[in-house]
Design a protein around this motif. Structure first.
Motif, PDB file in Angstrom:
ATOM      1  N   UNK A 174       0.841  -1.211   0.000  1.00 16.88           N
ATOM      2  CA  UNK A 174       0.000   0.000   0.000  1.00 16.88           C
ATOM      3  C   UNK A 174       0.872   1.256   0.000  1.00 16.88           C
ATOM      4  N   UNK A 175       1.936   1.236   0.788  1.00 14.77           N
ATOM      5  CA  UNK A 175       2.833   2.407   0.819  1.00 14.77           C
ATOM      6  C   UNK A 175       3.523   2.602  -0.522  1.00 14.77           C
ATOM      7  N   UNK A 176       3.994   1.501  -1.102  1.00 13.73           N
ATOM      8  CA  UNK A 176       4.727   1.590  -2.372  1.00 13.73           C
ATOM      9  C   UNK A 176       3.832   2.123  -3.487  1.00 13.73           C
ATOM     10  N   UNK A 177       2.513   1.866  -3.355  1.00 10.17           N
ATOM     11  CA  UNK A 177       1.590   2.292  -4.418  1.00 10.17           C
ATOM     12  C   UNK A 177       0.758   3.500  -3.998  1.00 10.17           C
ATOM     13  N   UNK A 178       1.203   4.210  -2.942  1.00 15.86           N
ATOM     14  CA  UNK A 178       0.396   5.325  -2.430  1.00 15.86           C
ATOM     15  C   UNK A 178       0.361   6.510  -3.389  1.00 15.86           C
ATOM     16  N   UNK A 179       1.205   6.509  -4.435  1.00 16.20           N
ATOM     17  CA  UNK A 179       1.234   7.660  -5.351  1.00 16.20           C
ATOM     18  C   UNK A 179       0.313   7.488  -6.559  1.00 16.20           C
ATOM     19  N   UNK A 180      -0.400   6.374  -6.651  1.00 16.68           N
ATOM     20  CA  UNK A 180      -1.313   6.239  -7.799  1.00 16.68           C
ATOM     21  C   UNK A 180      -1.661   4.792  -8.103  1.00 16.68           C
ATOM     22  N   UNK A 221      17.775  13.742   0.817  1.00 19.89           N
ATOM     23  CA  UNK A 221      17.820  15.123   0.283  1.00 19.89           C
ATOM     24  C   UNK A 221      16.546  15.870   0.679  1.00 19.89           C
ATOM     25  N   UNK A 222      15.408  15.186   0.617  1.00 22.78           N
ATOM     26  CA  UNK A 222      14.144  15.825   0.998  1.00 22.78           C
ATOM     27  C   UNK A 222      14.148  16.177   2.484  1.00 22.78           C
ATOM     28  N   UNK A 223      14.738  15.284   3.291  1.00 22.65           N
ATOM     29  CA  UNK A 223      14.808  15.555   4.737  1.00 22.65           C
ATOM     30  C   UNK A 223      15.645  16.818   5.005  1.00 22.65           C
ATOM     31  N   UNK A 224      16.757  16.946   4.286  1.00 19.74           N
ATOM     32  CA  UNK A 224      17.619  18.131   4.464  1.00 19.74           C
ATOM     33  C   UNK A 224      16.886  19.416   4.085  1.00 19.74           C
ATOM     34  N   UNK A 225      15.971  19.312   3.098  1.00 18.09           N
ATOM     35  CA  UNK A 225      15.284  20.524   2.606  1.00 18.09           C
ATOM     36  C   UNK A 225      13.835  20.584   3.100  1.00 18.09           C
ATOM     37  N   UNK A 234       3.132  21.121   2.121  1.00 19.13           N
ATOM     38  CA  UNK A 234       2.326  20.982   3.347  1.00 19.13           C
ATOM     39  C   UNK A 234       2.788  19.733   4.091  1.00 19.13           C
ATOM     40  N   UNK A 235       2.405  19.685   5.386  1.00 23.17           N
ATOM     41  CA  UNK A 235       2.888  18.620   6.277  1.00 23.17           C
ATOM     42  C   UNK A 235       2.447  17.222   5.817  1.00 23.17           C
ATOM     43  N   UNK A 236       1.162  17.088   5.470  1.00 25.00           N
ATOM     44  CA  UNK A 236       0.616  15.751   5.182  1.00 25.00           C
ATOM     45  C   UNK A 236       1.264  15.140   3.931  1.00 25.00           C
ATOM     46  N   UNK A 237       1.370  15.967   2.887  1.00 22.08           N
ATOM     47  CA  UNK A 237       1.952  15.441   1.647  1.00 22.08           C
ATOM     48  C   UNK A 237       3.448  15.162   1.836  1.00 22.08           C
ATOM     49  N   UNK A 238       4.148  16.072   2.558  1.00 21.32           N
ATOM     50  CA  UNK A 238       5.571  15.857   2.801  1.00 21.32           C
ATOM     51  C   UNK A 238       5.789  14.516   3.512  1.00 21.32           C
ATOM     52  N   UNK A 239       5.036  14.287   4.593  1.00 22.46           N
ATOM     53  CA  UNK A 239       5.228  13.047   5.362  1.00 22.46           C
ATOM     54  C   UNK A 239       4.837  11.829   4.522  1.00 22.46           C
ATOM     55  N   UNK A 240       3.751  11.958   3.747  1.00 18.07           N
ATOM     56  CA  UNK A 240       3.302  10.847   2.896  1.00 18.07           C
ATOM     57  C   UNK A 240       4.385  10.474   1.890  1.00 18.07           C
ATOM     58  N   UNK A 241       5.019  11.488   1.307  1.00 14.21           N
ATOM     59  CA  UNK A 241       6.065  11.206   0.317  1.00 14.21           C
ATOM     60  C   UNK A 241       7.317  10.637   0.990  1.00 14.21           C
ATOM     61  N   UNK A 242       7.638  11.120   2.192  1.00 17.15           N
ATOM     62  CA  UNK A 242       8.800  10.550   2.884  1.00 17.15           C
ATOM     63  C   UNK A 242       8.581   9.068   3.177  1.00 17.15           C
TER      64      UNK A 242
END
Ligand SMILES: C[S@@+](CC[C@H](N)C(=O)[O-])C[C@H]1O[C@@H](n2cnc3c(N)ncnc32)[C@H](O)[C@@H]1O
Length: 269
Positions: A174-180, A221-225, A234-242
């Motif tokens: 589910x996590x691996x396919x959370x983008x579509x 890299x995303x964590x650094x930035x 936004x917080x929700x999308x950032x955490x979801x993508x991480x």
């Protein structure tokens, strides 16, 4: 169960922002505008299998931001058409073609790769599709369509980044396919469909290591930035993508999901 999180549309919408370019450089080394698990050395290697010449016309299926297609047109001096389902991706790609003075030989169109493609029979000298096959559920029909539009004796290269090669839990899938929309396949299924569609498998290689390297670097890299990313995601999308990138890293580093590249040929008449 993880919520759906958008990786493509909003990323393409902000693609040329300096901070996203910095993240891509830190992730890929050389940033050619890729939004996948490929690096330039790998992409160059795939291109070398296609024997491209300036008179050729190449189709890039799921061309994303258009960066790799523009790189390819420069590299081979040929004509390139890119298709992608994302309007934001095609808009960014079209603007990049204009900005780099390549709009006369590189064009981008919104099209769904799961549907019949808006091209004549035998119209392309090569097809390239990087890390996108997993979004095409009717795999056999996609191969049949590629066979229709390829010229006889010419080849397609594609990667499938989600071949199931070990134990994977429902939460990990589910996590691996959370983008579509995702289709996970067992080893051997692409090979079977390639032949069933009338194409011939010329070569295949396990290129999972690149996905593990890129996803790990992308996550870091995303964590650094993070602070700058929060302003556009936004917080929700950032955490979801991480969580998505962490899942890709874990599953590929442990070889439970494999990324395979295939070179397929349409027979000469
Ligand atoms: C991982 S990205 C790869 C993009 C590009 N190949 C690259 O290497 O940067 C997957 C791409 O598939 C596109 N895509 C997803 N479903 C699609 C479909 N049904 N038809 C066409 N493109 C699709 C997305 O919009 C996204 O640009």
């Amino acid at each position: 169960m993880p919520k759906r999180v958008d990786l493509f549309d909003s990323t393409y919408g902000h693609f040329t922002q300096g901070m996203l370019e910095t993240i891509r450089s830190e992730t890929f080394g050389q940033d050619i505008g890729q939004n996948s698990w490929t690096t330039v050395d790998e992409y160059d290697r795939f291109l070398s299998w296609l024997d491209l010449r300036p008179e050729h016309h190449v189709l890039e299926v799921a061309s994303g931001s258009g960066g790799p297609a523009l790189y390819l047109a420069n590299h081979a001096g040929c004509k390139v058409t890119g298709i992608d389902a994302s309007e934001a991706g095609v808009a960014t790609a079209t603007q990049s073609a204009v900005d780099s003075n390549q709009a006369d030989r590189v064009t981008f169109t919104v099209a769904n790769a799961n549907s019949p493609l808006p091209f004549d029979d035998d119209s392309f000298d090569a097809i390239l599709c990087i890390d996108s096959m997993n979004h095409f559920p009717d795999r056999l029909k996609v191969f049949q369509e590629w066979r229709r539009i390829l010229r006889p004796g010419r080849c397609a290269v594609f990667t499938d980044p989600v071949v199931i090669s070990g134990p994977v839990t429902n939460d990990e899938l589910a996590l691996r396919s959370s983008i579509g929309l995702f289709l996970f396949v067992p080893p051997g299924l692409n090979e079977q469909f390639i032949e069933a569609a009338g194409l011939h498998l010329v070569r295949q290689e396990d290129v999972t290591a690149n996905a593990a390297m890129v996803s790990g670097r992308w996550h870091e890299a995303r964590k650094r930035h993070k602070d700058a990313l929060l302003k556009i995601e936004g917080e929700e999308r950032f955490e979801g993508l991480q969580q998505f990138f962490a899942a890709v890293y874990r599953l590929t580093a442990e070889r439970r999901l494999s990324r395979i590249v295939y070179l397929v040929e349409k027979a000469r008449r």
